[in-house]
Design a protein around this motif. Sequence first.
Motif, PDB file in Angstrom:
ATOM      1  N   TYR B  68     -47.487  -7.251  38.678  1.00 23.93           N
ATOM      2  CA  TYR B  68     -47.803  -5.835  38.805  1.00 23.93           C
ATOM      3  C   TYR B  68     -49.302  -5.655  39.051  1.00 23.93           C
ATOM      4  O   TYR B  68     -49.718  -4.762  39.782  1.00 23.93           O
ATOM      5  CB  TYR B  68     -47.380  -5.064  37.545  1.00 23.93           C
ATOM      6  N   PHE B  69     -50.091  -6.562  38.450  1.00 23.56           N
ATOM      7  CA  PHE B  69     -51.543  -6.426  38.553  1.00 23.56           C
ATOM      8  C   PHE B  69     -52.095  -6.837  39.920  1.00 23.56           C
ATOM      9  O   PHE B  69     -53.287  -6.691  40.177  1.00 23.56           O
ATOM     10  CB  PHE B  69     -52.224  -7.203  37.428  1.00 23.56           C
ATOM     11  N   LEU B  70     -51.238  -7.343  40.809  1.00 25.14           N
ATOM     12  CA  LEU B  70     -51.692  -7.610  42.176  1.00 25.14           C
ATOM     13  C   LEU B  70     -52.113  -6.302  42.857  1.00 25.14           C
ATOM     14  O   LEU B  70     -52.993  -6.303  43.712  1.00 25.14           O
ATOM     15  CB  LEU B  70     -50.578  -8.253  42.999  1.00 25.14           C
ATOM     16  N   GLY B  71     -51.495  -5.200  42.467  1.00 20.11           N
ATOM     17  CA  GLY B  71     -51.833  -3.886  43.038  1.00 20.11           C
ATOM     18  C   GLY B  71     -53.295  -3.530  42.788  1.00 20.11           C
ATOM     19  O   GLY B  71     -54.082  -3.422  43.734  1.00 20.11           O
ATOM     20  N   PRO B  72     -53.693  -3.358  41.527  1.00 20.30           N
ATOM     21  CA  PRO B  72     -55.112  -3.083  41.256  1.00 20.30           C
ATOM     22  C   PRO B  72     -56.042  -4.181  41.750  1.00 20.30           C
ATOM     23  O   PRO B  72     -57.181  -3.900  42.138  1.00 20.30           O
ATOM     24  CB  PRO B  72     -55.184  -2.950  39.727  1.00 20.30           C
TER      25      PRO B  72
END
Lengths: 116, 232
Positions: B68-72
């Motif tokens: 999920y943290f690939l987005g930020p």
Amino acid sequence: MLLQLAGLLGLNLLGRWIAQSLHLPLPGSVIGMLLLFCLLMTRVIRLEWVEPTAALFNRHLAFFFVPIAVGLLAYGSVIRSDGALMLLAGVLSVTAGIAVTGAVVTWLQRAQPEER
Amino acid sequence: MNPKIAWMTVASIAITVGAYSLSRWIGARRPSPLTVPVFLATPMVMVAITVTHIDITGYHQASTIMTYFLGPATVALAVPFYRHRQVLRENVLPLSAGLIAGTTVAMAGGVLLARAFGLSAALQAAFSLKTATAPVAIADAPHVHADPTLVAGLVVVCALLGTMIGPKLLSLLRVRGEVARGTALGAIASGQGVAQSLTESDLTGAAASIAMVLAALVVTLLAPLVMRIFGG
């Protein structure tokens, strides 16, 4: 730091929302990146506000690829059957891409000499 | 969430963080394209989850949370781009023309070769994204009907090939300019190319980080078109 993280998460979500509501064929995170760049350029956001968290993400960007690459465990058969051909296509197209990029930049820099 | 899944998720995250830290430690001592974290840590995690019977199914939840943290992380790419914008301003034409030409060749060439080799449409689509930086390529995957996991694997391997082949190839072609070398490595070998460029010089590294972000945009915009023209 948490506030900065919240900012990056918020821009990511905003980017997603923009992509969805405008039906743009772009990932929300890429739109979020463009938004952050515009906010930095217009000085709405100062570099020092986002720098530490962004630097942390950029330094450890590779961490986030690990779980995705682990997923390849479920693709053993594809890699066994097509892996060699994929590697060959990869080597050839990467070589061509690097050669063309380097040659075009060099050629244009020579054609239009700049002051640096 | 039942306790067993919760436990496996926590263990999976701990294993991944541990393997990543260990691979960073090894990579710092023996820097080489073969000791980059993804290359070292991935097999470690694969072995660990197999031995502990967490397996890929038990790992799935943890994987969803971590990725999920690939987005930020993608949003954060704007920062190095902003910092090095001067390099872009001074070389705007050669840099952007070069990376658009090179990226297009790499995309079209990859898709055509994959097609000629009889690889599936999903694999051809993965080849259209392979030169983009992993977070962007993964996010692009659904837009061209590629599998995000295969895309990620391909990106990592192709970036590795780029950093192994690139510097020698550029020298062979007498590409000596720092901006030219950085642009080529950043555009085609993304993050690993940036790391490689930084070992040559600061200007090479700056050009590479600019090129990586711009090339990712080029891939995002052109991939559907490339697939429509060359895919099959």
